[in-house]
Design an enzyme around this catalytic site. Sequence first.
Site, PDB file in Angstrom:
ATOM      1  N   CYS A  75       4.732   8.112  -4.855  1.00  9.49           N
ATOM      2  CA  CYS A  75       4.323   6.698  -4.913  1.00  9.49           C
ATOM      3  C   CYS A  75       3.646   6.468  -6.254  1.00  9.49           C
ATOM      4  O   CYS A  75       2.570   7.023  -6.499  1.00  9.49           O
ATOM      5  CB  CYS A  75       3.373   6.360  -3.763  1.00  9.49           C
ATOM      6  N   HIS A 168      16.258   6.021  -4.949  1.00  8.33           N
ATOM      7  CA  HIS A 168      16.340   4.624  -5.398  1.00  8.33           C
ATOM      8  C   HIS A 168      17.795   4.204  -5.620  1.00  8.33           C
ATOM      9  O   HIS A 168      18.591   4.994  -6.151  1.00  8.33           O
ATOM     10  CB  HIS A 168      15.559   4.421  -6.697  1.00  8.33           C
ATOM     11  N   GLU A 217      11.278  -1.807  -0.221  1.00 14.16           N
ATOM     12  CA  GLU A 217      10.901  -0.397  -0.152  1.00 14.16           C
ATOM     13  C   GLU A 217      11.284   0.237   1.190  1.00 14.16           C
ATOM     14  O   GLU A 217      11.114  -0.371   2.260  1.00 14.16           O
ATOM     15  CB  GLU A 217       9.385  -0.233  -0.338  1.00 14.16           C
ATOM     16  N   CYS A 226       6.555  -1.989  -6.994  1.00 12.92           N
ATOM     17  CA  CYS A 226       6.905  -0.608  -6.610  1.00 12.92           C
ATOM     18  C   CYS A 226       6.938   0.208  -7.895  1.00 12.92           C
ATOM     19  O   CYS A 226       7.786  -0.043  -8.764  1.00 12.92           O
ATOM     20  CB  CYS A 226       8.262  -0.586  -5.911  1.00 12.92           C
ATOM     21  N   GLY A 229       9.923   2.386  -8.191  1.00 19.14           N
ATOM     22  CA  GLY A 229      11.054   1.462  -8.315  1.00 19.14           C
ATOM     23  C   GLY A 229      11.171   0.909  -9.723  1.00 19.14           C
ATOM     24  O   GLY A 229      12.270   0.737 -10.253  1.00 19.14           O
TER      25      GLY A 229
HETATM   26  N1  LIG Z   1       8.473   3.292  -0.160  1.00 21.63           N
HETATM   27  C1  LIG Z   1       8.560   4.462  -1.044  1.00 21.63           C
HETATM   28  C2  LIG Z   1       7.173   5.126  -1.200  1.00 21.63           C
HETATM   29  C3  LIG Z   1       6.187   4.239  -1.958  1.00 21.63           C
HETATM   30  C4  LIG Z   1       6.658   3.946  -3.353  1.00 21.63           C
HETATM   31  C5  LIG Z   1       6.027   2.752  -4.060  1.00 21.63           C
HETATM   32  N2  LIG Z   1       4.974   2.069  -3.350  1.00 21.63           N
HETATM   33  C6  LIG Z   1       5.607   3.125  -5.480  1.00 21.63           C
HETATM   34  O1  LIG Z   1       4.656   2.528  -6.022  1.00 21.63           O
HETATM   35  O2  LIG Z   1       6.295   3.995  -6.073  1.00 21.63           O
HETATM   36  C7  LIG Z   1       9.555   5.478  -0.439  1.00 21.63           C
HETATM   37  O3  LIG Z   1       9.747   5.445   0.784  1.00 21.63           O
HETATM   38  O4  LIG Z   1      10.095   6.281  -1.198  1.00 21.63           O
END
Ligand SMILES: N[C@H](CCC[C@H](N)C(=O)O)C(=O)O
Length: 287
Positions: A75, A168, A217, A226, A229
């Site tokens: 994250c 991703h 997400e 994100c 992301g």
């Molecule tokens: N939902 C993402 C985890 C959090 C990523 C996001 N909040 C960031 O800032 O990178 C996943 O399941 O891979």
Amino acid sequence: MQVAFTKMHGAGNDFVVLDATRAPLALSAAQLRLLADRHFGVGADQILLVEAAPSPEVDFGYRIFNADGGEVEQCGNGARCFVAYVHGKGLTAKRRIRVQTLSGLIEPELQPDGRVTVDMGAPVFDLPRVPFEAHGLRPRQVDGWEQWPLDLVGATAWVSVLSMGNPHAVQRVDDVDTAPVLSHGPLIEHHPRFPRRVNAGFMQIVDAQHIRLRVWERGAGETLACGTGACAAVVAGLRHGWLQGAVDVQTHGGELTISWAGAGQPVRMTGPAAFVFDGTIDLPDLP
Ligand SMILES: N[C@H](CCC[C@H](N)C(=O)O)C(=O)O
């Protein structure tokens, strides 16, 4: 069980941060979901666990759980909040720390202006490691790199596929404001070609150094920003030849700056990290 927490956010991607450095904290998926619930709990996109260093080579362990209670590998916005938390709470005097995550080592650093820069590690393009099951699919070459067709209900999404430690699928759109994020996002997240699901990015190229981005997400739905992301979108844009140099990423929650020097090199992300409030919650025993 009384649980002390700190509410934080990185560009509007919000977190409940828990200090497990002094004693392990084992919460069930149901308890994590309750913590993240915006009506019955504290409310957050992710829960971040700060743990004691698992080895002498690092300063802390870092575990991440989505709002749906599932543990994930990485994250990015959370990494910025992580270093602000451990420094602000006096758990370290260092401004650059080495942090072990499920997907490897990252190095967040507090900058003098209060923003945080994170070495997010190198992107992964090997499809089985994303993981993405490409058998039987024919990619199309778009400028410098391939895109893969995802069969959605009555539509095909052409996505660039990569991992930032977490999976991703990034697509280019003309206008993020009209992009089908809420309709196609969950279809992409749960697409059978992604056996561990996927984060779905929708990227609008403004110019070679500016993009607008929305992300549906995995395990959390659309968030205001994100971090991984943003890294994935910029890497895809650089590989396709649509972007160059350091790229400003405009999200609904704020701005991130991403740079990547090419294959095998780490992605560097810079952005904000904010404290909101400290609190305690009486967490019921939920198996
Ligand atoms: N939902 C993402 C985890 C959090 C990523 C996001 N909040 C960031 O800032 O990178 C996943 O399941 O891979």
